[in-house]
Motif scaffolding. Sequence first.
Motif, short mmCIF file in Angstrom:
data_model
loop_
_atom_site.label_atom_id
_atom_site.label_comp_id
_atom_site.label_asym_id
_atom_site.label_seq_id
_atom_site.Cartn_x
_atom_site.Cartn_y
_atom_site.Cartn_z
N ASP A 162 -18.49 10.17 -7.37
CA ASP A 162 -19.02 11.09 -8.39
C ASP A 162 -18.11 11.22 -9.61
OD1 ASP A 162 -16.91 12.59 -7.43
OD2 ASP A 162 -18.13 14.33 -6.88
N GLY A 163 -17.04 10.41 -9.68
CA GLY A 163 -16.11 10.47 -10.80
C GLY A 163 -14.93 11.38 -10.57
N SER A 164 -14.94 12.14 -9.48
CA SER A 164 -13.79 12.97 -9.14
C SER A 164 -12.76 12.11 -8.41
CB SER A 164 -14.22 14.16 -8.28
OG SER A 164 -14.70 13.72 -7.03
N ARG A 165 -11.67 12.73 -8.04
CA ARG A 165 -10.62 12.02 -7.29
C ARG A 165 -10.20 12.87 -6.10
NH1 ARG A 165 -6.85 11.07 -12.47
NH2 ARG A 165 -5.16 10.89 -10.96
N TRP A 166 -9.77 12.20 -5.03
CA TRP A 166 -9.18 12.86 -3.86
C TRP A 166 -7.68 12.78 -4.07
CZ3 TRP A 166 -10.99 15.75 0.04
CH2 TRP A 166 -10.17 15.97 1.15
N VAL A 167 -7.08 13.90 -4.50
CA VAL A 167 -5.66 13.92 -4.85
C VAL A 167 -4.96 14.92 -3.93
CG1 VAL A 167 -3.96 14.41 -6.65
CG2 VAL A 167 -6.14 13.34 -7.25
N VAL A 168 -3.96 14.43 -3.20
CA VAL A 168 -3.20 15.27 -2.28
C VAL A 168 -1.72 15.14 -2.59
CG1 VAL A 168 -2.59 15.69 0.15
CG2 VAL A 168 -4.93 15.01 -0.46
N VAL A 169 -1.05 16.29 -2.68
CA VAL A 169 0.41 16.33 -2.81
C VAL A 169 0.95 17.15 -1.66
CG1 VAL A 169 0.47 16.01 -5.32
CG2 VAL A 169 0.32 18.32 -4.39
N GLU A 170 2.15 16.75 -1.19
CA GLU A 170 2.79 17.45 -0.08
C GLU A 170 4.26 17.67 -0.40
OE1 GLU A 170 2.34 15.11 3.46
OE2 GLU A 170 0.19 15.49 3.59
N PRO A 171 4.79 18.84 -0.03
CA PRO A 171 6.23 19.04 -0.17
C PRO A 171 6.96 18.35 0.97
CG PRO A 171 5.22 20.97 0.80
CD PRO A 171 4.11 20.00 0.50
N GLY A 172 8.24 18.17 0.81
CA GLY A 172 9.05 17.71 1.92
C GLY A 172 9.17 16.22 2.06
N ALA A 173 9.75 15.83 3.17
CA ALA A 173 10.06 14.43 3.46
C ALA A 173 8.83 13.70 3.95
CB ALA A 173 11.20 14.37 4.49
N ALA A 174 9.05 12.57 4.56
CA ALA A 174 7.96 11.67 4.94
C ALA A 174 7.05 12.21 6.05
CB ALA A 174 8.53 10.32 5.36
N LEU A 216 8.19 20.21 -9.12
CA LEU A 216 8.40 20.82 -7.80
C LEU A 216 8.92 19.83 -6.76
CD1 LEU A 216 5.41 23.30 -7.38
CD2 LEU A 216 7.60 23.61 -8.55
N GLY A 217 8.88 18.54 -7.04
CA GLY A 217 9.41 17.56 -6.12
C GLY A 217 8.50 17.20 -4.95
N PHE A 218 7.21 17.49 -5.08
CA PHE A 218 6.25 17.11 -4.03
C PHE A 218 6.06 15.59 -4.06
CE2 PHE A 218 3.53 21.13 -3.19
CZ PHE A 218 4.63 21.95 -3.31
N ARG A 219 5.46 15.07 -2.98
CA ARG A 219 5.09 13.65 -2.90
C ARG A 219 3.59 13.53 -3.11
NH1 ARG A 219 4.86 11.86 2.08
NH2 ARG A 219 4.83 13.93 2.95
N LEU A 220 3.18 12.55 -3.88
CA LEU A 220 1.77 12.22 -4.02
C LEU A 220 1.40 11.36 -2.82
CD1 LEU A 220 -0.83 12.21 -5.77
CD2 LEU A 220 0.06 10.11 -6.83
N THR A 221 0.51 11.87 -1.96
CA THR A 221 0.16 11.13 -0.75
C THR A 221 -1.23 10.52 -0.81
OG1 THR A 221 -0.60 13.13 0.37
CG2 THR A 221 1.72 12.50 0.69
N ALA A 222 -2.05 10.93 -1.78
CA ALA A 222 -3.37 10.32 -1.95
C ALA A 222 -3.82 10.54 -3.39
CB ALA A 222 -4.38 10.92 -0.99
#
Length: 130
Positions: free
Chosen positions: A37-49, A25-31
């Motif tokens: 607890d073994g989980s992760r904080w994962v954020v992806v966003e579409p678009g530019a900076a 999809l071309g999103f950016r991984l921002t976090a």
Amino acid sequence: MRRIALVTLVVGDYDEAIRFYTEALGFRLTADEPRPDGSRWVVVEPGAAAPGSGLLLARAKNEAQRGRVGDQTGGRVGFFLHTDDFARDHARMTAAGVTFLEEPRHEPYGSVAVFQDLYGNRWDLLQPAE
């Protein structure tokens, strides 16, 4: 100022979800930060900076959550990805293996086609009419 910053999307696996959203999809991984607890904080966003709305990719933690992966909106289109060049993005996404559930349509409100993410959630790729 108020805005919706993140929407949680329950996923089966962090890394496969990151690959799909960034590569197909071309999103950016921002976090992508480990949690105690073994989980992760994962954020992806579409678009530019410029920051905008993003998806918090949250791995399912139990059977109830695993049962919702891919069906978080009861089979309805639940997510809307706007584009400024429908033909370009449709072609790129198709080449990347994204499954479109219909041929592109040209409606009074814009060009649109429904696709599904790697888990089956339904999305609209939409170029709004000018």
